[in-house]
Design an enzyme around this catalytic site. Sequence first.
Site, PDB file in Angstrom:
ATOM      1  N   LYS A   9       0.825  -1.206   0.000  1.00 40.30           N
ATOM      2  CA  LYS A   9       0.000   0.000   0.000  1.00 40.30           C
ATOM      3  C   LYS A   9       0.865   1.265   0.000  1.00 40.30           C
ATOM      4  O   LYS A   9       2.081   1.203   0.214  1.00 40.30           O
ATOM      5  CB  LYS A   9      -0.933  -0.041   1.211  1.00 40.30           C
ATOM      6  CG  LYS A   9      -1.946  -1.186   1.137  1.00 40.30           C
ATOM      7  CD  LYS A   9      -2.860  -1.183   2.347  1.00 40.30           C
ATOM      8  CE  LYS A   9      -3.888  -2.289   2.260  1.00 40.30           C
ATOM      9  NZ  LYS A   9      -4.832  -2.224   3.401  1.00 40.30           N
ATOM     10  N   TYR A  49     -11.940  -3.421  -4.050  1.00 43.19           N
ATOM     11  CA  TYR A  49     -12.592  -3.493  -2.739  1.00 43.19           C
ATOM     12  C   TYR A  49     -14.113  -3.635  -2.843  1.00 43.19           C
ATOM     13  O   TYR A  49     -14.826  -3.351  -1.883  1.00 43.19           O
ATOM     14  CB  TYR A  49     -12.211  -2.272  -1.893  1.00 43.19           C
ATOM     15  CG  TYR A  49     -10.789  -2.348  -1.394  1.00 43.19           C
ATOM     16  CD1 TYR A  49     -10.439  -3.218  -0.373  1.00 43.19           C
ATOM     17  CD2 TYR A  49      -9.784  -1.581  -1.977  1.00 43.19           C
ATOM     18  CE1 TYR A  49      -9.127  -3.315   0.080  1.00 43.19           C
ATOM     19  CE2 TYR A  49      -8.472  -1.668  -1.536  1.00 43.19           C
ATOM     20  CZ  TYR A  49      -8.153  -2.544  -0.512  1.00 43.19           C
ATOM     21  OH  TYR A  49      -6.858  -2.633  -0.081  1.00 43.19           O
ATOM     22  N   ASN A 112      -2.241   0.087   6.638  1.00 42.21           N
ATOM     23  CA  ASN A 112      -1.695  -1.089   7.307  1.00 42.21           C
ATOM     24  C   ASN A 112      -0.741  -1.871   6.404  1.00 42.21           C
ATOM     25  O   ASN A 112      -0.629  -3.080   6.502  1.00 42.21           O
ATOM     26  CB  ASN A 112      -2.807  -1.972   7.861  1.00 42.21           C
ATOM     27  CG  ASN A 112      -3.737  -2.498   6.792  1.00 42.21           C
ATOM     28  OD1 ASN A 112      -3.580  -2.218   5.600  1.00 42.21           O
ATOM     29  ND2 ASN A 112      -4.726  -3.270   7.205  1.00 42.21           N
ATOM     30  N   HIS A 115      -1.788  -5.694   1.396  1.00 46.36           N
ATOM     31  CA  HIS A 115      -2.994  -6.484   1.133  1.00 46.36           C
ATOM     32  C   HIS A 115      -2.539  -7.809   0.550  1.00 46.36           C
ATOM     33  O   HIS A 115      -1.605  -7.853  -0.246  1.00 46.36           O
ATOM     34  CB  HIS A 115      -3.905  -5.777   0.116  1.00 46.36           C
ATOM     35  CG  HIS A 115      -4.929  -6.705  -0.470  1.00 46.36           C
ATOM     36  ND1 HIS A 115      -6.123  -6.958   0.157  1.00 46.36           N
ATOM     37  CD2 HIS A 115      -4.896  -7.471  -1.592  1.00 46.36           C
ATOM     38  CE1 HIS A 115      -6.806  -7.832  -0.576  1.00 46.36           C
ATOM     39  NE2 HIS A 115      -6.079  -8.165  -1.638  1.00 46.36           N
ATOM     40  N   GLU A 126      -8.442 -10.907  -8.231  1.00 43.52           N
ATOM     41  CA  GLU A 126      -7.567  -9.767  -7.985  1.00 43.52           C
ATOM     42  C   GLU A 126      -6.380  -9.731  -8.956  1.00 43.52           C
ATOM     43  O   GLU A 126      -6.002  -8.661  -9.430  1.00 43.52           O
ATOM     44  CB  GLU A 126      -7.084  -9.792  -6.539  1.00 43.52           C
ATOM     45  CG  GLU A 126      -8.221  -9.550  -5.541  1.00 43.52           C
ATOM     46  CD  GLU A 126      -7.825  -9.742  -4.100  1.00 43.52           C
ATOM     47  OE1 GLU A 126      -6.670 -10.178  -3.818  1.00 43.52           O
ATOM     48  OE2 GLU A 126      -8.648  -9.438  -3.226  1.00 43.52           O
TER      49      GLU A 126
END
Length: 131
Positions: A9, A49, A112, A115, A126
């Site tokens: 991220k 998402y 965080n 992913h 994905e």
Amino acid sequence: MEQTLVLLKPDSVERKLIGKIIQRFENKNFNITNLKMITMNRELAEKHYEEHRGRDYFDKIVSFMCSGRIVAMVIEGEGVIKSVRKMVGKTNPLEAEAGTIRGDYGYTTPANLIHSSDSEESAKREINLFF
């Protein structure tokens, strides 16, 4: 051979953790079969998402994922989905165990760090979004 999608991220990129995180996967002898750095647009982030649409954090995570560059990679290996998820740690870095990526480097959500796909079905969907 099983494959999974991993996204580093914007906070991972900004904090210069790319090499440290990739090294962990290479140390487990997993193969990185595809890798690129991109800036996600809103359309891609919303598709990625999609299953979280309608939840209170959906707009926040989509905006965050579009806020800077990310690294997308396909990682391959025996049992890679389960193993990578274990290496990543719990979603909330404050609850993640030491020794996991989020436990060692994370401190907040949605920033965080990383992913990873949670199932074979998610991985296929994905990977097709990014590669």
